[in-house]
Design a protein around this motif. Structure first.
Motif, PDB file in Angstrom:
ATOM      1  N   ALA A 162      -7.347  -9.463  -3.101  1.00  0.00           N
ATOM      2  CA  ALA A 162      -8.077 -10.438  -2.279  1.00  0.00           C
ATOM      3  C   ALA A 162      -7.842 -10.209  -0.793  1.00  0.00           C
ATOM      4  CB  ALA A 162      -7.673 -11.862  -2.668  1.00  0.00           C
ATOM      5  N   CYS A 163      -7.726  -8.958  -0.378  1.00  0.00           N
ATOM      6  CA  CYS A 163      -7.465  -8.640   1.034  1.00  0.00           C
ATOM      7  C   CYS A 163      -8.603  -9.129   1.925  1.00  0.00           C
ATOM      8  CB  CYS A 163      -7.300  -7.135   1.195  1.00  0.00           C
ATOM      9  SG  CYS A 163      -5.922  -6.436   0.267  1.00  0.00           S
ATOM     10  N   TRP A 164      -8.219  -9.564   3.122  1.00  0.00           N
ATOM     11  CA  TRP A 164      -9.229  -9.968   4.102  1.00  0.00           C
ATOM     12  C   TRP A 164      -9.915  -8.753   4.702  1.00  0.00           C
ATOM     13  CZ3 TRP A 164      -5.951 -13.892   7.459  1.00  0.00           C
ATOM     14  CH2 TRP A 164      -5.493 -14.924   6.627  1.00  0.00           C
ATOM     15  N   HIS A 165      -9.127  -7.710   4.924  1.00  0.00           N
ATOM     16  CA  HIS A 165      -9.655  -6.467   5.481  1.00  0.00           C
ATOM     17  C   HIS A 165      -8.690  -5.343   5.160  1.00  0.00           C
ATOM     18  CE1 HIS A 165      -6.718  -7.350   8.656  1.00  0.00           C
ATOM     19  NE2 HIS A 165      -7.318  -8.510   8.837  1.00  0.00           N
ATOM     20  N   GLU A 166      -9.228  -4.174   4.893  1.00  0.00           N
ATOM     21  CA  GLU A 166      -8.428  -2.991   4.582  1.00  0.00           C
ATOM     22  C   GLU A 166      -9.165  -1.758   5.087  1.00  0.00           C
ATOM     23  OE1 GLU A 166      -5.561  -2.289   3.282  1.00  0.00           O
ATOM     24  OE2 GLU A 166      -4.903  -4.238   2.535  1.00  0.00           O
ATOM     25  N   GLY A 167      -8.387  -0.807   5.621  1.00  0.00           N
ATOM     26  CA  GLY A 167      -9.002   0.458   6.006  1.00  0.00           C
ATOM     27  C   GLY A 167      -9.468   1.230   4.783  1.00  0.00           C
ATOM     28  N   PHE A 168      -8.612   1.268   3.772  1.00  0.00           N
ATOM     29  CA  PHE A 168      -8.926   1.815   2.446  1.00  0.00           C
ATOM     30  C   PHE A 168      -7.878   1.240   1.517  1.00  0.00           C
ATOM     31  CE2 PHE A 168      -8.655   4.612  -1.157  1.00  0.00           C
ATOM     32  CZ  PHE A 168      -9.943   5.070  -1.370  1.00  0.00           C
ATOM     33  N   SER A 169      -8.285   0.472   0.529  1.00  0.00           N
ATOM     34  CA  SER A 169      -7.327  -0.211  -0.336  1.00  0.00           C
ATOM     35  C   SER A 169      -7.016   0.640  -1.560  1.00  0.00           C
ATOM     36  CB  SER A 169      -7.884  -1.571  -0.774  1.00  0.00           C
ATOM     37  OG  SER A 169      -6.893  -2.297  -1.459  1.00  0.00           O
ATOM     38  N   PHE A 170      -5.752   1.068  -1.689  1.00  0.00           N
ATOM     39  CA  PHE A 170      -5.365   1.922  -2.805  1.00  0.00           C
ATOM     40  C   PHE A 170      -5.241   1.163  -4.126  1.00  0.00           C
ATOM     41  CE2 PHE A 170      -3.788   4.528   0.748  1.00  0.00           C
ATOM     42  CZ  PHE A 170      -4.279   5.764   0.368  1.00  0.00           C
ATOM     43  N   CYS A 171      -4.747  -0.067  -4.063  1.00  0.00           N
ATOM     44  CA  CYS A 171      -4.401  -0.769  -5.302  1.00  0.00           C
ATOM     45  C   CYS A 171      -5.574  -0.924  -6.272  1.00  0.00           C
ATOM     46  CB  CYS A 171      -3.800  -2.134  -4.966  1.00  0.00           C
ATOM     47  SG  CYS A 171      -2.211  -2.032  -4.102  1.00  0.00           S
ATOM     48  N   PRO A 172      -6.761  -1.346  -5.831  1.00  0.00           N
ATOM     49  CA  PRO A 172      -7.855  -1.497  -6.801  1.00  0.00           C
ATOM     50  C   PRO A 172      -8.257  -0.190  -7.469  1.00  0.00           C
ATOM     51  CG  PRO A 172      -8.327  -2.764  -4.828  1.00  0.00           C
ATOM     52  CD  PRO A 172      -7.130  -1.920  -4.521  1.00  0.00           C
ATOM     53  N   ILE A 173      -8.325   0.909  -6.715  1.00  0.00           N
ATOM     54  CA  ILE A 173      -8.747   2.163  -7.328  1.00  0.00           C
ATOM     55  C   ILE A 173      -7.646   2.726  -8.234  1.00  0.00           C
ATOM     56  CG2 ILE A 173      -8.028   3.747  -5.485  1.00  0.00           C
ATOM     57  CD1 ILE A 173     -10.717   5.214  -5.961  1.00  0.00           C
ATOM     58  N   GLU A 174      -6.390   2.423  -7.938  1.00  0.00           N
ATOM     59  CA  GLU A 174      -5.309   2.820  -8.836  1.00  0.00           C
ATOM     60  C   GLU A 174      -5.373   2.017 -10.132  1.00  0.00           C
ATOM     61  OE1 GLU A 174      -2.214   4.292  -5.333  1.00  0.00           O
ATOM     62  OE2 GLU A 174      -1.973   2.307  -6.220  1.00  0.00           O
ATOM     63  N   ALA A 175      -5.753   0.741 -10.028  1.00  0.00           N
ATOM     64  CA  ALA A 175      -5.946  -0.063 -11.236  1.00  0.00           C
ATOM     65  C   ALA A 175      -7.125   0.464 -12.054  1.00  0.00           C
ATOM     66  CB  ALA A 175      -6.174  -1.527 -10.863  1.00  0.00           C
ATOM     67  N   MET A 176      -8.201   0.869 -11.372  1.00  0.00           N
ATOM     68  CA  MET A 176      -9.331   1.480 -12.073  1.00  0.00           C
ATOM     69  C   MET A 176      -8.881   2.703 -12.850  1.00  0.00           C
ATOM     70  SD  MET A 176     -12.422   1.331  -9.260  1.00  0.00           S
ATOM     71  CE  MET A 176     -12.959  -0.220  -8.512  1.00  0.00           C
ATOM     72  N   ALA A 177      -8.042   3.525 -12.226  1.00  0.00           N
ATOM     73  CA  ALA A 177      -7.554   4.735 -12.875  1.00  0.00           C
ATOM     74  C   ALA A 177      -6.713   4.416 -14.103  1.00  0.00           C
ATOM     75  CB  ALA A 177      -6.741   5.572 -11.891  1.00  0.00           C
ATOM     76  N   CYS A 178      -6.120   3.220 -14.139  1.00  0.00           N
ATOM     77  CA  CYS A 178      -5.326   2.786 -15.291  1.00  0.00           C
ATOM     78  C   CYS A 178      -6.194   2.143 -16.367  1.00  0.00           C
ATOM     79  CB  CYS A 178      -4.252   1.800 -14.840  1.00  0.00           C
ATOM     80  SG  CYS A 178      -2.967   2.520 -13.799  1.00  0.00           S
ATOM     81  N   GLY A 179      -7.488   2.037 -16.119  1.00  0.00           N
ATOM     82  CA  GLY A 179      -8.376   1.425 -17.096  1.00  0.00           C
ATOM     83  C   GLY A 179      -8.285  -0.083 -17.143  1.00  0.00           C
ATOM     84  N   VAL A 180      -7.946  -0.703 -16.014  1.00  0.00           N
ATOM     85  CA  VAL A 180      -7.846  -2.160 -15.924  1.00  0.00           C
ATOM     86  C   VAL A 180      -9.028  -2.682 -15.108  1.00  0.00           C
ATOM     87  CG1 VAL A 180      -6.435  -4.100 -15.130  1.00  0.00           C
ATOM     88  CG2 VAL A 180      -5.333  -2.060 -16.094  1.00  0.00           C
ATOM     89  N   PRO A 181      -9.775  -3.669 -15.621  1.00  0.00           N
ATOM     90  CA  PRO A 181     -10.913  -4.220 -14.867  1.00  0.00           C
ATOM     91  C   PRO A 181     -10.463  -4.801 -13.533  1.00  0.00           C
ATOM     92  CG  PRO A 181     -10.895  -5.037 -17.121  1.00  0.00           C
ATOM     93  CD  PRO A 181      -9.584  -4.352 -16.909  1.00  0.00           C
ATOM     94  N   VAL A 182     -11.264  -4.605 -12.499  1.00  0.00           N
ATOM     95  CA  VAL A 182     -10.892  -5.023 -11.145  1.00  0.00           C
ATOM     96  C   VAL A 182     -11.788  -6.149 -10.641  1.00  0.00           C
ATOM     97  CG1 VAL A 182     -10.821  -4.292  -8.718  1.00  0.00           C
ATOM     98  CG2 VAL A 182      -9.908  -2.796 -10.512  1.00  0.00           C
ATOM     99  N   VAL A 183     -11.146  -7.180 -10.119  1.00  0.00           N
ATOM    100  CA  VAL A 183     -11.807  -8.255  -9.379  1.00  0.00           C
ATOM    101  C   VAL A 183     -11.242  -8.201  -7.972  1.00  0.00           C
ATOM    102  CG1 VAL A 183     -12.109 -10.749  -9.147  1.00  0.00           C
ATOM    103  CG2 VAL A 183     -12.143  -9.704 -11.420  1.00  0.00           C
TER     104      VAL A 183
END
Length: 339
Positions: free
Chosen positions: A242-263
């Protein structure tokens, strides 16, 4: 349909379709000239900007370049293996580099005083959104105007230009280490996982409010090793950012790579990879009601969850550190050895 209700089976199926052969670091001699590269960092603690530096410099070292990371007192990296030399800023005064890189405003004086054939400013955040009251920020932009600039996302570059009129030469976004972040056969112990940073703009407070009544696990509180992260992330049914702003957020794409749905929220930089209803459910920052609605939807709709898992795995597979570093290597080598 039992298949749609089983996250693990859905993940395995999607991973088998989306994955490519495991990428390994291989010694490369494809670049005609090996160069000396320095990268100045304020520390080497466990944050995304440091992950980027270590991932990129490791691969530049393997490709045969002489790479040194400089920190104020030569502090080493205790949470990732670093292949490059790590030295203090004092030692930088005695060194010459083909190219010297900076990605934090606080080190501008050391950067400007150092000896290098070319100097590169790598913008990893739109600092003007949360550090604008710091006097060093104006120096950072004003004193580097005539140097080379690159950014970690189109969004970061656009904010930089609107604030300073500095144009970036290129965009070098983030990536994911698919040898580390991949699906695990973990028991789902939590409804929701999040990174859980205490920094206000990371949105942890909003996540806590939006997940009232759900079991929530904050990854940052687990004091886990890097090799344990994928297992921990995979123990949740949904990953939330739920970041307000990010240059590039690693956590969501790392979760995607783990096969976990991302909100997640539309944090700006994640537009490089996140697409609503395709590989994530996305809401505006600070909209707690819509964030909760998306979490509930991801938890309750197995067909949607399978779609997010499958497309998330495909997305993560396209963001390889090897490909990114190949492009970055070509860019920096061309800067110091122009045709």
């Amino acid at each position: 349909n039992s298949m749609l209700g089983n996250d693990l089976l859905s993940t395995v199926r999607a991973y088998a379709v989306s994955s490519s052969p495991m990428r390994c670091l291989k010694l490369s001699d494809s670049t005609p000239k090996k160069i000396s590269i320095g990268w100045i960092k304020p520390h080497l603690e466990c944050v995304g900007g440091v992950r980027r530096t270590i991932e990129m410099t490791n691969r530049l070292c393997v490709r045969g370049h002489k790479v040194t990371i400089y920190t104020p007192a030569g502090q080493s990296c205790g949470w990732m293996n670093a292949f490059s030399q790590i030295e203090s800023l004092d030692s930088l005064r005695k060194r010459h580099h083909d190219i010297l890189i900076i990605s934090d405003p606080n080190l501008i004086d050391s950067f400007l005083a150092a000896d290098a054939k070319e100097k590169l400013v790598y913008h990893l955040a739109a600092y003007m959104l949360y550090r604008n009251k710091e006097p060093v920020l104006s120096d950072y932009y004003e004193k580097t105007t005539d140097l080379h600039h690159v950014a970690n996302s189109t969004w970061t570059a656009e904010h930089l230009f609107s604030h300073t009129k500095i144009k970036c030469d290129a965009i070098f976004p983030g990536a994911v280490d698919l040898t580390q972040f991949s699906p695990r056969a973990s028991v789902k112990k939590f409804d929701v996982a999040c990174y859980g940073s205490n920094r206000e703009h990371k949105g942890t407070r909003e996540i806590i409010q939006a997940t009232s009544g759900f079991s929530l696990m904050k990854v940052a509180s687990r004091c886990a090793s890097q090799r344990e992260l994928a297992e921990i992330i995979s123990s949740a049914r949904v990953f939330v950012s739920a970041c307000w702003h990010e240059g590039f957020s690693f956590c969501p794409i790392e979760a995607m790579a783990c096969g976990v749905p991302v909100v997640m929220t539309d944090d700006g930089g994640s537009r490089e990879y996140a697409k609503h209803n395709h590989n994530a459910l996305i809401s505006p920052p600070k909209d707690i009601d819509l964030l909760r609605k998306n979490i509930e939807l991801a938890l309750s709709d197995p067909k949607l969850r399978m779609t997010l898992i499958a497309n998330g795995l495909k997305t993560a597979n396209r963001f390889s550190w090897e490909a990114l570093v190949s492009e970055f290597e070509e860019y920096v080598v061309n800067l110091v050895t122009p045709c």
